[in-house]
Design a protein around this motif. Structure first.
Motif, PDB file in Angstrom:
ATOM      1  N   SER A  70       0.750  -1.269   0.280  1.00  0.00           N
ATOM      2  CA  SER A  70       0.123  -0.041  -0.065  1.00  0.00           C
ATOM      3  C   SER A  70       0.575   1.188   0.218  1.00  0.00           C
ATOM      4  O   SER A  70       0.701   1.896  -0.787  1.00  0.00           O
ATOM      5  N   THR A  71       2.123   1.226   0.277  1.00  0.00           N
ATOM      6  CA  THR A  71       3.399   2.901   0.736  1.00  0.00           C
ATOM      7  C   THR A  71       3.336   2.814  -0.590  1.00  0.00           C
ATOM      8  O   THR A  71       3.906   3.710  -1.586  1.00  0.00           O
ATOM      9  N   SER A  72       3.802   1.662  -1.789  1.00  0.00           N
ATOM     10  CA  SER A  72       3.585   2.501  -3.131  1.00  0.00           C
ATOM     11  C   SER A  72       2.418   2.559  -4.149  1.00  0.00           C
ATOM     12  O   SER A  72       2.962   3.137  -5.320  1.00  0.00           O
ATOM     13  N   ILE A  73       1.569   2.922  -3.766  1.00  0.00           N
ATOM     14  CA  ILE A  73       0.548   2.993  -4.115  1.00  0.00           C
ATOM     15  C   ILE A  73      -0.327   4.818  -4.053  1.00  0.00           C
ATOM     16  O   ILE A  73      -0.800   5.007  -2.661  1.00  0.00           O
ATOM     17  N   PRO A  74       0.113   5.943  -4.800  1.00  0.00           N
ATOM     18  CA  PRO A  74      -0.332   6.881  -4.287  1.00  0.00           C
ATOM     19  C   PRO A  74      -1.370   6.916  -3.488  1.00  0.00           C
ATOM     20  O   PRO A  74      -2.317   6.653  -4.655  1.00  0.00           O
ATOM     21  N   GLY A  75      -1.867   7.624  -2.658  1.00  0.00           N
ATOM     22  CA  GLY A  75      -2.877   8.239  -2.111  1.00  0.00           C
ATOM     23  C   GLY A  75      -3.923   7.152  -1.484  1.00  0.00           C
ATOM     24  O   GLY A  75      -4.191   6.933  -0.738  1.00  0.00           O
ATOM     25  N   MET A  76      -3.189   6.315  -0.961  1.00  0.00           N
ATOM     26  CA  MET A  76      -3.813   4.995  -0.437  1.00  0.00           C
ATOM     27  C   MET A  76      -2.953   4.529   0.883  1.00  0.00           C
ATOM     28  O   MET A  76      -1.930   4.923   1.345  1.00  0.00           O
ATOM     29  N   PRO A  77      -4.314   4.784   2.022  1.00  0.00           N
ATOM     30  CA  PRO A  77      -4.081   4.826   3.098  1.00  0.00           C
ATOM     31  C   PRO A  77      -3.166   3.428   3.901  1.00  0.00           C
ATOM     32  O   PRO A  77      -3.316   2.326   2.950  1.00  0.00           O
ATOM     33  N   ALA A  78      -2.318   3.195   4.498  1.00  0.00           N
ATOM     34  CA  ALA A  78      -1.891   2.086   4.612  1.00  0.00           C
ATOM     35  C   ALA A  78      -0.888   2.584   6.615  1.00  0.00           C
ATOM     36  O   ALA A  78      -0.757   3.183   6.780  1.00  0.00           O
ATOM     37  N   LYS A  79      -0.321   0.829   6.506  1.00  0.00           N
ATOM     38  CA  LYS A  79       0.503   1.465   7.491  1.00  0.00           C
ATOM     39  C   LYS A  79       1.880   1.952   7.343  1.00  0.00           C
ATOM     40  O   LYS A  79       1.954   1.760   6.365  1.00  0.00           O
ATOM     41  N   PRO A  80       2.185   2.648   7.995  1.00  0.00           N
ATOM     42  CA  PRO A  80       3.221   3.664   8.109  1.00  0.00           C
ATOM     43  C   PRO A  80       4.260   2.319   8.197  1.00  0.00           C
ATOM     44  O   PRO A  80       5.400   2.745   8.523  1.00  0.00           O
ATOM     45  N   VAL A  81       4.302   1.215   7.122  1.00  0.00           N
ATOM     46  CA  VAL A  81       5.669   0.042   7.235  1.00  0.00           C
ATOM     47  C   VAL A  81       5.704  -0.245   5.093  1.00  0.00           C
ATOM     48  O   VAL A  81       4.417  -0.576   4.747  1.00  0.00           O
ATOM     49  N   VAL A  82       6.942   0.532   5.025  1.00  0.00           N
ATOM     50  CA  VAL A  82       7.264   0.441   3.641  1.00  0.00           C
ATOM     51  C   VAL A  82       7.347  -0.806   3.448  1.00  0.00           C
ATOM     52  O   VAL A  82       8.274  -1.564   3.633  1.00  0.00           O
ATOM     53  N   ASP A  83       6.525  -1.530   2.296  1.00  0.00           N
ATOM     54  CA  ASP A  83       7.066  -2.516   2.070  1.00  0.00           C
ATOM     55  C   ASP A  83       8.179  -2.918   0.499  1.00  0.00           C
ATOM     56  O   ASP A  83       8.399  -2.507   0.357  1.00  0.00           O
ATOM     57  N   MET A  84       8.575  -4.038   1.369  1.00  0.00           N
ATOM     58  CA  MET A  84       9.823  -4.502  -0.184  1.00  0.00           C
ATOM     59  C   MET A  84       9.776  -5.419  -0.466  1.00  0.00           C
ATOM     60  O   MET A  84       9.913  -6.639   0.271  1.00  0.00           O
ATOM     61  N   LEU A  85      10.294  -5.835  -1.692  1.00  0.00           N
ATOM     62  CA  LEU A  85      10.802  -6.719  -2.178  1.00  0.00           C
ATOM     63  C   LEU A  85      11.996  -7.663  -3.318  1.00  0.00           C
ATOM     64  O   LEU A  85      11.903  -6.574  -4.266  1.00  0.00           O
ATOM     65  N   VAL A  86      12.706  -8.056  -1.742  1.00  0.00           N
ATOM     66  CA  VAL A  86      13.551  -8.188  -2.758  1.00  0.00           C
ATOM     67  C   VAL A  86      13.893  -9.143  -3.431  1.00  0.00           C
ATOM     68  O   VAL A  86      13.946 -10.789  -3.054  1.00  0.00           O
ATOM     69  N   GLU A  87      14.508 -10.126  -4.818  1.00  0.00           N
ATOM     70  CA  GLU A  87      14.702 -11.046  -5.645  1.00  0.00           C
ATOM     71  C   GLU A  87      16.276 -11.585  -5.769  1.00  0.00           C
ATOM     72  O   GLU A  87      16.903 -10.805  -5.391  1.00  0.00           O
ATOM     73  N   VAL A  88      16.385 -12.753  -4.892  1.00  0.00           N
ATOM     74  CA  VAL A  88      17.946 -12.611  -4.155  1.00  0.00           C
ATOM     75  C   VAL A  88      17.895 -14.067  -5.347  1.00  0.00           C
ATOM     76  O   VAL A  88      16.536 -15.015  -5.278  1.00  0.00           O
ATOM     77  N   ILE A  89      18.956 -14.363  -5.059  1.00  0.00           N
ATOM     78  CA  ILE A  89      19.668 -16.083  -6.097  1.00  0.00           C
ATOM     79  C   ILE A  89      19.284 -16.865  -5.975  1.00  0.00           C
ATOM     80  O   ILE A  89      18.894 -17.846  -6.181  1.00  0.00           O
TER      81      ILE A  89
END
Length: 189
Positions: free
Chosen positions: A53-72
């Motif tokens: 949700s923090t990546s969607i402009p205007g979306m209310p969210a928990k103030p926690v930035v979600d990150m998706l990391v690709e690992v080998i």
């Protein structure tokens, strides 16, 4: 030393509090991305995305930035990345996914600020993980404000119903997310 059960109990106690969209969230993502790239061994990560949700402009969210990391390799994440991030104070879990999702587990980290509030969730997985469907969901909501508004209302309703139950809050969003992702996939050539 804290047992796994105690750690799970501790992180599940964090309340669900949604806030209005904050335009600083993309910058917080970029700062954490730079931190990961500078503090982790080269060659283990191949892609880092801001989602949730923090990546969607205007979306209310928990103030926690979600990150998706690709690992080998998830084993490399467990062996090399987890010890480094745990030493920096991140909570680390070998997190199971719902039935039918792949892989069955992935590396998940919680970063907190000095007051103990969550600031980032870092989901580390492999390239063919179903977690990457989160990008389809993100992109669809960014392009379809009416659906984003519907999702925002659902989140607000669930946060008021389940303020102390992170599992119920998340599980009750699943049908909506699945419906959107399935529709996007059905319309993708």
């Amino acid at each position: 030393m804290e047992s796994l059960e105690e750690k799970i109990e501790r992180v599940l106690k964090d309340r669900i509090e949604l806030v209005a969209y904050d335009p600083v969230w993309p910058a917080l993502f970029e700062t954490e991305k730079a931190h990961l790239l500078s503090s982790l061994p080269n060659g283990l990560m191949t892609r880092i995305e801001h989602f949730g949700s923090t990546s969607i402009p205007g979306m209310p969210a928990k103030p926690v930035v979600d990150m998706l990391v690709e690992v080998i390799s998830l084993e490399d994440a467990r062996q090399w990345i987890a010890p480094i991030l745990e030493a920096q104070g991140y909570d680390y879990f070998w997190r199971p996914q719902r039935e039918g999702q792949t892989p069955p587990n992935y590396a998940w980290f919680i970063k907190r600020d000095r007051e103990g509030h969550r600031t980032h969730h870092i989901h580390m997985t492999i390239s063919d993980s179903t977690l990457w469907e989160g990008l389809l969901f993100r992109d669809y909501l960014v392009a379809h404000p009416e659906m984003a508004a519907e999702y925002a209302q659902l989140k607000l309703d669930l946060a008021s119903r389940y303020p102390g139950d992170r599992i119920a809050y998340t599980m009750n969003k699943t049908d909506f997310v699945r419906k959107v992702v399935d529709a996007v996939k059905a319309n993708t050539p």
